[in-house]
Design a protein around this motif. Structure first.
Motif, PDB file in Angstrom:
ATOM      1  N   ALA A   1       0.825  -1.211   0.000  1.00 32.18           N
ATOM      2  CA  ALA A   1       0.000   0.000   0.000  1.00 32.18           C
ATOM      3  C   ALA A   1       0.860   1.262   0.000  1.00 32.18           C
ATOM      4  O   ALA A   1       0.561   2.228  -0.718  1.00 32.18           O
ATOM      5  N   ILE A   2       1.938   1.249   0.786  1.00 37.99           N
ATOM      6  CA  ILE A   2       2.831   2.417   0.822  1.00 37.99           C
ATOM      7  C   ILE A   2       3.536   2.569  -0.514  1.00 37.99           C
ATOM      8  O   ILE A   2       3.680   3.680  -1.032  1.00 37.99           O
ATOM      9  N   ARG A   3       3.955   1.471  -1.094  1.00 34.44           N
ATOM     10  CA  ARG A   3       4.616   1.536  -2.405  1.00 34.44           C
ATOM     11  C   ARG A   3       3.691   2.163  -3.445  1.00 34.44           C
ATOM     12  O   ARG A   3       4.103   3.023  -4.221  1.00 34.44           O
ATOM     13  N   ILE A   4       2.446   1.710  -3.467  1.00 37.05           N
ATOM     14  CA  ILE A   4       1.480   2.225  -4.442  1.00 37.05           C
ATOM     15  C   ILE A   4       1.245   3.712  -4.208  1.00 37.05           C
ATOM     16  O   ILE A   4       1.206   4.506  -5.159  1.00 37.05           O
ATOM     17  N   GLU A   5       1.131   4.110  -2.945  1.00 36.98           N
ATOM     18  CA  GLU A   5       0.908   5.510  -2.610  1.00 36.98           C
ATOM     19  C   GLU A   5       2.087   6.379  -3.047  1.00 36.98           C
ATOM     20  O   GLU A   5       1.898   7.455  -3.620  1.00 36.98           O
ATOM     21  N   VAL A   6       3.292   5.899  -2.802  1.00 36.30           N
ATOM     22  CA  VAL A   6       4.491   6.649  -3.194  1.00 36.30           C
ATOM     23  C   VAL A   6       4.574   6.761  -4.711  1.00 36.30           C
ATOM     24  O   VAL A   6       4.857   7.835  -5.249  1.00 36.30           O
TER      25      VAL A   6
END
Length: 94
Positions: free
Chosen positions: A13-18
């Motif tokens: 989720a953090i990867r996608i957000e970044v």
């Protein structure tokens, strides 16, 4: 690679957000400061690194010299030794 000292595993989720924020125009440095993630990790996730940077350099032996190359090198070294010997004899340093 989780388990290796110093490397962290970030949630998807953090990867996608970044990635999303990067595509919107936010810089890698600002994203790094905001999320506390290394710039290298963000560049890798966003596809900004070259293939050559990701793959380790190939290691191996140097190609073996041929007999002809060894003979040439031996001849060259013998000639060099003769020249040095003659020089030392002329300068009387022997």
């Amino acid at each position: 690679m989780p388990g290796i000292k110093g490397m962290k595993k970030y949630p998807t989720a953090i990867r996608i957000e970044v990635k999303k924020k990067f595509k919107e125009g936010q810089s890698v440095c600002s994203l790094s400061r905001e999320y506390g993630i290394s710039r290298w990790a963000i560049r890798t996730w966003c596809g900004l690194t070259d293939k050559s940077e990701k793959e380790p350099k190939a290691r191996g032996r140097k190609p073996a010299k041929t007999l002809q190359e060894y003979k040439y090198e031996n001849k060259r070294l013998k000639m060099e030794n003769e020249l040095l010997r003659d020089f030392l004899l002329l300068t009387e340093r022997k």
